[in-house]
Design an enzyme around this catalytic site. Structure first.
Site, PDB file in Angstrom:
ATOM      1  N   LYS A 131       0.843  -1.202   0.000  1.00 19.18           N
ATOM      2  CA  LYS A 131       0.000   0.000   0.000  1.00 19.18           C
ATOM      3  C   LYS A 131       0.877   1.251   0.000  1.00 19.18           C
ATOM      4  O   LYS A 131       0.591   2.218  -0.704  1.00 19.18           O
ATOM      5  CB  LYS A 131      -0.902  -0.035   1.239  1.00 19.18           C
ATOM      6  CG  LYS A 131      -1.749   1.199   1.433  1.00 19.18           C
ATOM      7  CD  LYS A 131      -3.000   0.887   2.245  1.00 19.18           C
ATOM      8  CE  LYS A 131      -2.709   0.107   3.520  1.00 19.18           C
ATOM      9  NZ  LYS A 131      -2.215   0.924   4.620  1.00 19.18           N
ATOM     10  N   GLU A 149      22.119   5.279   4.212  1.00 14.21           N
ATOM     11  CA  GLU A 149      21.002   4.596   3.537  1.00 14.21           C
ATOM     12  C   GLU A 149      19.703   5.401   3.591  1.00 14.21           C
ATOM     13  O   GLU A 149      18.824   5.204   2.747  1.00 14.21           O
ATOM     14  CB  GLU A 149      20.790   3.188   4.115  1.00 14.21           C
ATOM     15  CG  GLU A 149      20.233   3.117   5.535  1.00 14.21           C
ATOM     16  CD  GLU A 149      21.313   3.137   6.617  1.00 14.21           C
ATOM     17  OE1 GLU A 149      22.409   3.661   6.343  1.00 14.21           O
ATOM     18  OE2 GLU A 149      21.042   2.638   7.731  1.00 14.21           O
ATOM     19  N   ASP A 163       7.513   3.555   5.651  1.00 15.08           N
ATOM     20  CA  ASP A 163       6.831   4.151   4.496  1.00 15.08           C
ATOM     21  C   ASP A 163       7.334   5.554   4.188  1.00 15.08           C
ATOM     22  O   ASP A 163       7.319   5.986   3.044  1.00 15.08           O
ATOM     23  CB  ASP A 163       5.313   4.187   4.720  1.00 15.08           C
ATOM     24  CG  ASP A 163       4.680   2.848   4.374  1.00 15.08           C
ATOM     25  OD1 ASP A 163       5.092   2.254   3.357  1.00 15.08           O
ATOM     26  OD2 ASP A 163       3.810   2.385   5.116  1.00 15.08           O
ATOM     27  N   CYS A 220      26.849   2.336  11.191  1.00 17.33           N
ATOM     28  CA  CYS A 220      26.489   2.537  12.591  1.00 17.33           C
ATOM     29  C   CYS A 220      27.004   1.389  13.472  1.00 17.33           C
ATOM     30  O   CYS A 220      28.200   1.330  13.735  1.00 17.33           O
ATOM     31  CB  CYS A 220      24.988   2.763  12.713  1.00 17.33           C
ATOM     32  SG  CYS A 220      24.561   3.661  14.203  1.00 17.33           S
ATOM     33  N   LEU A 221      26.153   0.441  13.853  1.00 16.59           N
ATOM     34  CA  LEU A 221      26.635  -0.719  14.602  1.00 16.59           C
ATOM     35  C   LEU A 221      27.802  -1.371  13.836  1.00 16.59           C
ATOM     36  O   LEU A 221      28.784  -1.810  14.432  1.00 16.59           O
ATOM     37  CB  LEU A 221      25.500  -1.738  14.786  1.00 16.59           C
ATOM     38  CG  LEU A 221      25.916  -3.075  15.399  1.00 16.59           C
ATOM     39  CD1 LEU A 221      26.266  -2.905  16.869  1.00 16.59           C
ATOM     40  CD2 LEU A 221      24.814  -4.116  15.241  1.00 16.59           C
ATOM     41  N   LYS A 280     -15.954  -8.037 -11.513  1.00 10.02           N
ATOM     42  CA  LYS A 280     -16.658  -8.509 -10.316  1.00 10.02           C
ATOM     43  C   LYS A 280     -16.416  -7.550  -9.144  1.00 10.02           C
ATOM     44  O   LYS A 280     -17.337  -7.181  -8.412  1.00 10.02           O
ATOM     45  CB  LYS A 280     -16.137  -9.906  -9.958  1.00 10.02           C
ATOM     46  CG  LYS A 280     -17.049 -10.673  -9.044  1.00 10.02           C
ATOM     47  CD  LYS A 280     -16.639 -12.137  -9.066  1.00 10.02           C
ATOM     48  CE  LYS A 280     -17.407 -12.926  -8.040  1.00 10.02           C
ATOM     49  NZ  LYS A 280     -16.929 -14.307  -7.956  1.00 10.02           N
ATOM     50  N   GLU A 303      -2.227   8.321   3.690  1.00  8.53           N
ATOM     51  CA  GLU A 303      -2.206   6.855   3.697  1.00  8.53           C
ATOM     52  C   GLU A 303      -2.536   6.363   5.100  1.00  8.53           C
ATOM     53  O   GLU A 303      -1.862   6.711   6.068  1.00  8.53           O
ATOM     54  CB  GLU A 303      -0.813   6.341   3.288  1.00  8.53           C
ATOM     55  CG  GLU A 303      -0.756   4.820   3.267  1.00  8.53           C
ATOM     56  CD  GLU A 303       0.665   4.262   3.245  1.00  8.53           C
ATOM     57  OE1 GLU A 303       1.615   5.006   2.969  1.00  8.53           O
ATOM     58  OE2 GLU A 303       0.790   3.064   3.541  1.00  8.53           O
ATOM     59  N   THR A 350     -12.221 -13.173  -5.046  1.00 12.42           N
ATOM     60  CA  THR A 350     -12.535 -11.781  -4.709  1.00 12.42           C
ATOM     61  C   THR A 350     -13.240 -11.635  -3.352  1.00 12.42           C
ATOM     62  O   THR A 350     -13.457 -10.523  -2.897  1.00 12.42           O
ATOM     63  CB  THR A 350     -13.444 -11.141  -5.787  1.00 12.42           C
ATOM     64  OG1 THR A 350     -14.659 -11.877  -5.839  1.00 12.42           O
ATOM     65  CG2 THR A 350     -12.780 -11.117  -7.141  1.00 12.42           C
ATOM     66  N   THR A 356     -11.861  -9.328  -0.677  1.00 10.78           N
ATOM     67  CA  THR A 356     -11.992  -7.937  -1.106  1.00 10.78           C
ATOM     68  C   THR A 356     -13.433  -7.452  -0.977  1.00 10.78           C
ATOM     69  O   THR A 356     -13.684  -6.326  -0.540  1.00 10.78           O
ATOM     70  CB  THR A 356     -11.476  -7.787  -2.563  1.00 10.78           C
ATOM     71  OG1 THR A 356     -10.067  -7.949  -2.526  1.00 10.78           O
ATOM     72  CG2 THR A 356     -11.816  -6.443  -3.156  1.00 10.78           C
ATOM     73  N   GLN A 357     -14.375  -8.336  -1.320  1.00 12.26           N
ATOM     74  CA  GLN A 357     -15.786  -7.963  -1.123  1.00 12.26           C
ATOM     75  C   GLN A 357     -16.030  -7.613   0.338  1.00 12.26           C
ATOM     76  O   GLN A 357     -16.684  -6.622   0.659  1.00 12.26           O
ATOM     77  CB  GLN A 357     -16.708  -9.128  -1.505  1.00 12.26           C
ATOM     78  CG  GLN A 357     -16.680  -9.500  -2.972  1.00 12.26           C
ATOM     79  CD  GLN A 357     -17.499 -10.759  -3.218  1.00 12.26           C
ATOM     80  OE1 GLN A 357     -18.500 -11.007  -2.554  1.00 12.26           O
ATOM     81  NE2 GLN A 357     -17.082 -11.568  -4.177  1.00 12.26           N
ATOM     82  N   HIS A 370      23.882   7.188   8.973  1.00 15.05           N
ATOM     83  CA  HIS A 370      23.126   6.264   8.115  1.00 15.05           C
ATOM     84  C   HIS A 370      22.953   6.820   6.704  1.00 15.05           C
ATOM     85  O   HIS A 370      21.932   7.459   6.419  1.00 15.05           O
ATOM     86  CB  HIS A 370      21.758   5.990   8.734  1.00 15.05           C
ATOM     87  CG  HIS A 370      21.821   5.236  10.018  1.00 15.05           C
ATOM     88  ND1 HIS A 370      21.828   3.865  10.082  1.00 15.05           N
ATOM     89  CD2 HIS A 370      21.921   5.671  11.293  1.00 15.05           C
ATOM     90  CE1 HIS A 370      21.908   3.477  11.349  1.00 15.05           C
ATOM     91  NE2 HIS A 370      21.963   4.561  12.097  1.00 15.05           N
TER      92      HIS A 370
END
Ligand code: GLN
Length: 520
Positions: free
Chosen positions: A16, A499, A70, A367-368, A219, A136, A184, A187-188, A497
């Site tokens: 998501k 990254e 996220d 780091c570590l 559907k 979100e 489905t 999801t329904q 960091h």
């Protein structure tokens, strides 16, 4: 201002966040200013105290906020830095409501979920500014924790005008092998749960392992109360960075903009990395329960155009001889030792570091990882038997890594580490300087311990005139920020960091340089 709320159905972990970030990226490519908010319905005040094995990596922003991973997707996809205002948790909302109650702000009132908690949430939503604000909502519809957030977002959509609001439901369609069909029903059910809280989706995104047949799309459209052109299939892809392009090719961006009455720009151009380079990199880590635990490190490598590193369990390398370690690691052309907390697995990492140093395998410690490179050097090169970090051995005779002075006083665990972006001075004679080509840089931090250069002055090269066969301190802030060994292909550790700041098109130069050295 326009808003897009993204809800999740059936199960979490179906992408998501990536879908939301990709929708954001595609709208940004149409020239719109996109703002984002990730809502995490858990009661933690932030993600800082969560175990990466359960919840994935903790992402740190410039302003020192410990966020859900996220926010990392948003930074990478939108090529922009996030702050603490891009994330709210239930913990923040409730503690703020309770504080207000104690301060007497609701004097006379019975403090309730609606309107007090919902108003608190709405006030946070109304602070966001942009042409389009993406909201979100973490978790899946039906979770007890997320109900109040769904309600607040629904109320908010009425406040700002439903015509300015779009609801996108991202849900999962499982495939049943025995009968060879996509199902489905879950999801329904999730669409029903959404309806029960008063939300009718405008667009439904179906995540699945394989491409879905039209009949499944139709559907779901029927059950969701939308036309079938508002239902989009998003099957698994090998490269998540291609999704904004897919969204554009399938005209989901046009559909979103039409519904929100925004004019699309004609010049959509999305450039994304497609890894072609092969060197196998080992990442010796301790959080192996989910690939999300080292998300930003894996993505940083991928964004450089290389395949993601393979995860090796540090605990498996404990108690092995160096020749056994060699047998285990010799097929890798580079090694990353990532960040982490606590004693588990660290002796395995130290064994791996020794192998890399003695065999000149390119080595990057984060780091570590940097702290353990220092421990390994102290033990095996400087001859300080039993050297350690006081994090793992409070009685070590040689505490070459020790808790930072200001951390000793900390009584609480949450939000108290040294966090966020600070200035660092790079030594001009170092490899790190060759990598950055500048003397002052800013990098993000998340740690309590530091290298003890004061008590072990003579094992380090700290100034240019110190002997060059010592472990060089290549960068400093209030303490050591970088270490390196000369005469190696690449043997660099950093306290910060890198990254967290790799983005599409601009991966961090430390990763680029490290990976290039793995190709030699
Ligand atoms: N546990 C170490 C410290 O607190 C390293 C932290 C990390 O890797 N983020 O300093």
């Amino acid at each position: 201002m326009k808003y897009i709320a993204i809800t999740g159905g059936v199960i979490s972990g179906i992408g998501k966040g990536i879908t939301a970030a990709s929708i954001g990226a595609s709208l940004q490519l149409h020239g719109l200013k996109v703002e984002v908010l990730k809502i995490d319905p858990y009661l933690n005040v932030d993600a800082g105290t969560m175990n990466p094995n359960q919840h994935g990596e903790v992402f740190v922003t410039d302003d020192g906020y410990e966020a859900d991973l996220d926010l990392g997707h948003y930074e990478r996809f939108l090529n922009r830095n996030m702050t603490r205002f891009n994330n709210i948790t239930a913990g923040q909302i409730y503690s703020s409501v309770i504080q207000k109650e104690r301060a007497g702000e609701y004097l006379g009132a019975t403090v309730q979920m609606i309107p007090h908690v919902s108003n608190e949430i709405k006030s946070r939503l109304s602070k966001l500014k942009g042409d389009v604000v993406l909201i979100e909502i973490g978790g899946t519809v039906g979770d007890i924790e997320s109900e109040i957030f769904l309600e607040s977002v629904r109320e908010f959509s009425m406040d700002v005008g439903r015509e300015n609001f779009l609801f996108v439901h991202v849900t999962y369609i499982p495939y049943l092998k025995v009968t060879n069909e996509f199902k489905t029903k879950p999801t329904q059910n999730s669409l029903q749960l959404l309806r029960r809280v008063g939300i009718l989706p405008d667009i439904i995104v179906l995540r699945s392992e394989e491409k879905l047949p039209d009949s499944t799309i139709q559907k779901v459209a029927l059950f969701g109360g939308v036309k079938s052109d508002s239902v989009f299939g998003l099957e698994d892809v090998s490269n998540i960075y291609s999704i904004p392009q897919k969204i554009h090719d399938e005209k989901m961006d046009t559909m979103i903009m039409n519904k929100l009455k925004i004019n699309p720009s004609k010049n959509f151009e999305w450039i994304y990395p497609e890894p072609i380079k092969q060197p196998k990199i080992a990442m010796v880590g301790k959080y192996l329960a989910t690939d999300d635990a080292y998300k930003s490190v894996l993505e940083s490598v991928f964004l450089c155009g290389y395949k993601k590193p393979e995860l090796i369990d540090a605990e498996d390398l404990e108690g092995l001889t160096q020749s056994e370690i060699k047998a285990r690691l010799q097929n890798y052309s580079g090694m990353i030792i990532p960040g982490g907390f606590g004693k588990r697995g660290i002796e395995g990492m130290i064994n791996a570091i020794r192998y890399a140093r003695e065999n000149d395998v390119p080595l990057l410690g984060l780091c570590l990882g940097m702290q353990l490179m220092t421990v390994e050097y102290a033990r095996n090169v400087a001859g300080l038997n039993g050297a350690n970090s006081t994090e793992f051995d409070s009685q070590t005779p040689y505490p070459v890594v020790d808790i930072m002075e200001d951390q000793k006083k900390q009584m609480k665990m949450g939000g108290t580490m040294r966090l966020g972006s600070t200035e660092i001075k790079i030594r001009k004679w170092s490899k790190l300087y060759d990598i950055y080509s500048k003397e002052i840089v800013k990098e993000r931090h998340r740690h309590r311990y530091e290298i003890n250069i004061y008590d072990f002055r003579n094992i380090f090269k700290i100034t240019e005139s110190d002997p060059s066969d010592r472990l060089a301190i290549s960068a400093m802030s209030a303490f050591a920020e970088g270490i390196e060994l000369s005469g190696k292909k690449f043997c660099v550790g950093v306290q910060f960091h890198p990254e967290y700041t790799s983005k599409i098109g601009t991966p961090h130069p430390i990763f680029l340089n490290f990976l290039k050295s793995c190709e030699i």
